[in-house]
Design a protein around this motif. Structure first.
Motif, PDB file in Angstrom:
ATOM      1  N   TRP A 187      -3.124   9.157   6.223  1.00 23.55           N
ATOM      2  CA  TRP A 187      -1.731   8.797   5.965  1.00 23.55           C
ATOM      3  C   TRP A 187      -0.813   9.418   7.009  1.00 23.55           C
ATOM      4  CZ3 TRP A 187      -0.641   4.852   3.143  1.00 23.55           C
ATOM      5  CH2 TRP A 187      -1.400   4.515   2.029  1.00 23.55           C
ATOM      6  N   VAL A 200       0.872  -1.181   0.000  1.00 20.92           N
ATOM      7  CA  VAL A 200       0.000   0.000   0.000  1.00 20.92           C
ATOM      8  C   VAL A 200       0.905   1.225   0.000  1.00 20.92           C
ATOM      9  CG1 VAL A 200      -1.953  -1.121   1.105  1.00 20.92           C
ATOM     10  CG2 VAL A 200      -0.209  -0.058   2.531  1.00 20.92           C
ATOM     11  N   SER A 255      -7.013  11.410   1.494  1.00 19.27           N
ATOM     12  CA  SER A 255      -6.818  10.707   2.769  1.00 19.27           C
ATOM     13  C   SER A 255      -5.565  11.198   3.490  1.00 19.27           C
ATOM     14  CB  SER A 255      -6.712   9.195   2.519  1.00 19.27           C
ATOM     15  OG  SER A 255      -7.842   8.706   1.868  1.00 19.27           O
ATOM     16  N   ASP A 297      -3.091   9.103  -2.246  1.00 20.34           N
ATOM     17  CA  ASP A 297      -4.442   9.674  -2.268  1.00 20.34           C
ATOM     18  C   ASP A 297      -4.477  10.901  -1.369  1.00 20.34           C
ATOM     19  OD1 ASP A 297      -7.083  10.307  -2.234  1.00 20.34           O
ATOM     20  OD2 ASP A 297      -7.807   8.377  -1.496  1.00 20.34           O
ATOM     21  N   LYS A 305      -8.640   1.448   7.133  1.00 21.70           N
ATOM     22  CA  LYS A 305      -9.109   1.097   5.799  1.00 21.70           C
ATOM     23  C   LYS A 305      -7.974   1.163   4.784  1.00 21.70           C
ATOM     24  CE  LYS A 305     -13.011   1.712   4.024  1.00 21.70           C
ATOM     25  NZ  LYS A 305     -14.227   2.229   3.338  1.00 21.70           N
ATOM     26  N   LEU A 306      -7.032   2.095   5.001  1.00 22.00           N
ATOM     27  CA  LEU A 306      -5.866   2.170   4.109  1.00 22.00           C
ATOM     28  C   LEU A 306      -5.048   0.891   4.153  1.00 22.00           C
ATOM     29  CD1 LEU A 306      -4.517   5.775   4.905  1.00 22.00           C
ATOM     30  CD2 LEU A 306      -5.945   5.092   2.970  1.00 22.00           C
ATOM     31  N   GLU A 347       1.242   5.657  -0.285  1.00 18.76           N
ATOM     32  CA  GLU A 347       0.611   6.960  -0.094  1.00 18.76           C
ATOM     33  C   GLU A 347       0.420   7.595  -1.468  1.00 18.76           C
ATOM     34  OE1 GLU A 347       1.562  11.151   2.245  1.00 18.76           O
ATOM     35  OE2 GLU A 347       3.187   9.819   1.639  1.00 18.76           O
ATOM     36  N   ARG A 349     -10.600   5.324   9.292  1.00 23.98           N
ATOM     37  CA  ARG A 349     -10.180   5.555   7.904  1.00 23.98           C
ATOM     38  C   ARG A 349      -8.740   5.090   7.669  1.00 23.98           C
ATOM     39  NH1 ARG A 349     -10.972  11.618   7.865  1.00 23.98           N
ATOM     40  NH2 ARG A 349      -9.678  11.477   5.983  1.00 23.98           N
ATOM     41  N   THR A 350      -7.905   5.237   8.690  1.00 22.38           N
ATOM     42  CA  THR A 350      -6.517   4.803   8.559  1.00 22.38           C
ATOM     43  C   THR A 350      -6.444   3.290   8.445  1.00 22.38           C
ATOM     44  OG1 THR A 350      -5.781   6.709   9.851  1.00 22.38           O
ATOM     45  CG2 THR A 350      -4.231   4.887   9.642  1.00 22.38           C
TER      46      THR A 350
END
Length: 282
Positions: A37, A26, A33, A30, A82-83, A28, A79-80
């Motif tokens: 990040w 994964v 978000s 986006d 989900k990354l 960085e 949300r983190t």
């Protein structure tokens, strides 16, 4: 409970930010978000300790008065995670929370490029390190350093000193590698090292000096003089942006414009000057 010790996570923070586990990465990429990040980066950068909610809130929203800071943080943690969901390890295992404290799970095997660079630096400048071993370690370290620490978060106050530190380590290791190549009169390697360093640290005067000198010593006097002049032009065309060239650098012209039979005398001078810039052993 599964321990996931069959996975080793690899984390890049120099020149970009990515997390790899198995064959999944994964990255960085986006901007929408960005806060998520940033939280992930902070947790990894300070993974050796638990981080309180107030500390994280202060870092994430330094100039904002939130109506519900605790709720905002919990939403961002969601949300983190989900990354991290594409990775083969559950995000809840990687990013843990307990009693208002958050941390990156240090129980899962993990390699971080900054920590690898720290270890290489210590070995390179160890009192027991021999030149050939130093050279091998230097090349390994220089390949590891891909650029600035968390470049997309470079304006964050906590990122700036860490970036300065690893940039300094990179330059010291590079200078040592150049020193070793100079001692072996391996000017092609000096040229290669200098060009690699300048692709990442454009304004390092000593590297510019070594490049012009190595070009001269390898028999390419026109390229040496051209590089020397281009560096001077850049300094003088950008007044105030950079310190003026040192007397050490401007004295280089006399060396690289000299006859070829003066090379050996000049080499002794260069090696002496390089040795003065070598960091002390640790």
């Amino acid at each position: 409970m599964e321990t996931y010790t069959n996975f080793t996570i690899s984390i890049q923070t120099l020149g970009g930010f990515s997390i790899t586990a198995g064959d999944v990465t994964v990255k960085e990429n986006d901007n929408r978000s960005r806060k998520a990040w940033l939280l992930l980066q902070y947790l990894i950068a300070f993974h050796k300790r638990e981080l309180s909610s107030p500390e994280l809130i202060s870092m994430l929203w330094p100039d904002t008065e939130l109506s519900n800071p605790g709720g905002s943080l919990k939403s961002l943690v969601f949300r983190t995670r989900k990354l991290l969901s594409p990775l083969p390890i559950p995000a809840e295992e990687l990013l843990s929370q307990q009693n208002g404290f958050y941390r990156w799970n240090s129980g899962i095997p993990c390699t971080i490029d900054t920590e690898e660079l720290d270890l290489l630096y210590a070995k390179i400048f160890s009192k027991t390190s021999q030149p050939e071993e130093q050279r091998r370690l230097c090349l390994q370290a220089l390949a590891l350093y891909q650029g600035e620490f968390l470049p997309n978060s470079g304006s964050e106050s906590w990122v700036i000193p860490i970036n300065t530190y690893y940039s300094s380590l990179f330059i010291r290791i590079a200078h040592r590698a150049m020193d070793l190549a100079m001692e072996n009169q391996d000017y092609e390697e000096v040229i290669h090292l200098c060009r690699h360093v300048l692709s990442l640290e454009t304004y390092d005067e000593d590297t510019h000096y070594n490049l012009a000198y190595a070009l001269f010593m390898s028999g390419n006097q026109p390229a040496a003089l051209s590089h020397y002049q281009s560096v001077l032009n850049h300094f003088y065309e950008s007044p105030g942006e950079l310190p003026p060239p040192s007397a050490h650098f401007t004295a280089l012209y006399k060396i690289i414009s000299s006859d070829q039979d003066e090379k050996e005398t000049d080499l002794r001078t260069i090696l002496f000057q390089l040795s003065e810039n070598t960091p002390p052993p640790v």
